[in-house]
Motif scaffolding. Structure first.
Motif, short mmCIF file in Angstrom:
data_model
loop_
_atom_site.label_atom_id
_atom_site.label_comp_id
_atom_site.label_asym_id
_atom_site.label_seq_id
_atom_site.Cartn_x
_atom_site.Cartn_y
_atom_site.Cartn_z
N LEU A 58 43.79 17.70 27.42
CA LEU A 58 43.35 18.74 28.34
C LEU A 58 42.34 18.18 29.32
CD1 LEU A 58 42.66 21.59 25.74
CD2 LEU A 58 44.75 21.21 27.08
N SER A 59 42.43 18.62 30.55
CA SER A 59 41.42 18.29 31.55
C SER A 59 41.30 19.45 32.52
CB SER A 59 41.76 16.99 32.28
OG SER A 59 42.98 17.12 32.95
N LEU A 60 40.19 19.49 33.24
CA LEU A 60 39.98 20.55 34.22
C LEU A 60 40.65 20.19 35.53
CD1 LEU A 60 36.19 21.38 33.67
CD2 LEU A 60 38.19 22.47 32.63
N THR A 61 41.22 21.19 36.17
CA THR A 61 41.75 21.02 37.52
C THR A 61 40.56 21.07 38.48
OG1 THR A 61 41.98 23.39 37.84
CG2 THR A 61 43.90 22.22 36.90
N GLU A 62 40.82 20.90 39.75
CA GLU A 62 39.75 21.01 40.74
C GLU A 62 39.12 22.41 40.69
OE1 GLU A 62 36.87 20.20 43.19
OE2 GLU A 62 38.24 18.67 42.45
N LYS A 63 39.95 23.43 40.55
CA LYS A 63 39.44 24.80 40.43
C LYS A 63 38.58 24.95 39.17
CE LYS A 63 41.20 29.57 40.36
NZ LYS A 63 42.42 30.39 40.33
N GLY A 64 39.01 24.33 38.08
CA GLY A 64 38.24 24.36 36.85
C GLY A 64 36.91 23.65 36.99
N ARG A 65 36.91 22.55 37.74
CA ARG A 65 35.67 21.80 37.98
C ARG A 65 34.67 22.63 38.81
NH1 ARG A 65 35.56 16.34 36.95
NH2 ARG A 65 37.47 15.51 36.09
N ARG A 66 35.20 23.39 39.77
CA ARG A 66 34.32 24.25 40.57
C ARG A 66 33.72 25.35 39.71
NH1 ARG A 66 38.60 24.00 44.13
NH2 ARG A 66 39.09 26.22 43.84
N ALA A 67 34.52 25.95 38.83
CA ALA A 67 34.01 26.99 37.92
C ALA A 67 32.97 26.39 36.98
CB ALA A 67 35.16 27.61 37.13
N TYR A 68 33.23 25.21 36.48
CA TYR A 68 32.30 24.52 35.59
C TYR A 68 30.96 24.29 36.29
CZ TYR A 68 30.69 20.85 32.35
OH TYR A 68 29.98 20.10 31.44
N ALA A 69 31.01 23.79 37.52
CA ALA A 69 29.79 23.52 38.28
C ALA A 69 29.02 24.81 38.55
CB ALA A 69 30.13 22.81 39.59
N HIS A 70 29.73 25.87 38.88
CA HIS A 70 29.10 27.18 39.11
C HIS A 70 28.37 27.65 37.85
CE1 HIS A 70 28.51 31.20 40.67
NE2 HIS A 70 29.14 31.70 39.62
N HIS A 71 29.00 27.51 36.71
CA HIS A 71 28.41 27.91 35.44
C HIS A 71 27.20 27.04 35.10
CE1 HIS A 71 28.56 28.40 30.90
NE2 HIS A 71 28.38 29.60 31.35
N GLN A 72 27.30 25.74 35.36
CA GLN A 72 26.18 24.83 35.11
C GLN A 72 24.96 25.22 35.94
OE1 GLN A 72 27.29 23.56 32.09
NE2 GLN A 72 25.78 22.11 32.74
N ARG A 73 25.19 25.62 37.19
CA ARG A 73 24.07 26.04 38.04
C ARG A 73 23.36 27.26 37.44
NH1 ARG A 73 27.62 24.39 41.98
NH2 ARG A 73 28.44 26.51 42.31
N PHE A 74 24.13 28.19 36.86
CA PHE A 74 23.52 29.34 36.19
C PHE A 74 22.58 28.86 35.09
CE2 PHE A 74 23.55 32.00 32.40
CZ PHE A 74 22.91 33.14 32.89
N HIS A 75 23.05 27.94 34.25
CA HIS A 75 22.23 27.43 33.15
C HIS A 75 20.99 26.70 33.68
CE1 HIS A 75 24.48 28.31 29.43
NE2 HIS A 75 25.50 28.41 30.27
N GLU A 76 21.16 25.89 34.70
CA GLU A 76 20.03 25.17 35.28
C GLU A 76 18.98 26.15 35.81
OE1 GLU A 76 21.82 22.63 38.21
OE2 GLU A 76 22.80 21.40 36.67
N ASN A 77 19.43 27.19 36.50
CA ASN A 77 18.50 28.19 37.04
C ASN A 77 17.78 28.94 35.92
OD1 ASN A 77 19.23 27.50 39.65
ND2 ASN A 77 20.73 29.14 39.83
N MET A 78 18.50 29.26 34.85
CA MET A 78 17.90 29.96 33.71
C MET A 78 16.80 29.11 33.08
SD MET A 78 19.80 31.41 30.27
CE MET A 78 20.44 29.80 29.83
#
Length: 144
Positions: free
Chosen positions: A94-114
């Motif tokens: 399994l690997s992330l598509t480009e769309k999956g990578r964008r969702a992953y990065a968006h979620h990571q930013r939430f955690h970083e901000n928290m």
């Protein structure tokens, strides 16, 4: 209210609030077709080299069968792709598509901000105490 009750109330409220807020933060127009559970599957797949189903299932503490259902949905939505291993064609990676990578990065930013919202208000000594307390909590959850 005594300290025990205060700690209990804060932990319960935080647990529920983080799940709700995390889901709301994730659901922007581009990613409105996924749930927080989908995001956790994508987190387990990660950005590094492709992972096999067993490895991802173990990281999530679910069965391969349960993971298969989630992965089928994520493949259909275009977030995850399945690739056969070059070394062993029976193994599905399994690997992330480009769309999956964008969702992953968006979620990571939430955690970083928290984390930043908490850390920026604490002195170094307070931060050390918080980390120690959270490690104790983590140890407790892993022991049950």
């Amino acid at each position: 209210m005594d300290r025990y009750q205060t700690i209990n109330d804060v932990l319960v409220t935080l647990f529920n609030d983080i799940l709700d807020i995390e889901e709301k933060a994730l659901i922007i127009e581009e990613f409105q077709d996924i749930s927080i559970n989908d995001m956790h599957v994508m987190e387990a797949v990660g950005l590094q080299e492709p992972k096999n189903m067993s490895t991802v299932a173990k990281a999530l503490s679910v069965t391969v069968g349960t993971l298969t259902i989630a992965v089928n949905s994520l493949v259909k939505k275009g977030y995850v792709e399945r690739v056969r291993s070059v070394e062993d064609r029976r193994v599905v990676l399994l690997s992330l598509t480009e769309k999956g990578r964008r969702a992953y990065a968006h979620h990571q930013r939430f955690h970083e901000n928290m984390v930043h919202a908490v850390v920026e208000r604490l002195e170094d000594q307070e931060l050390e105490v918080l980390v120690k307390a959270l490690r104790y909590l983590e140890d407790y959850f892993r022991s049950i």
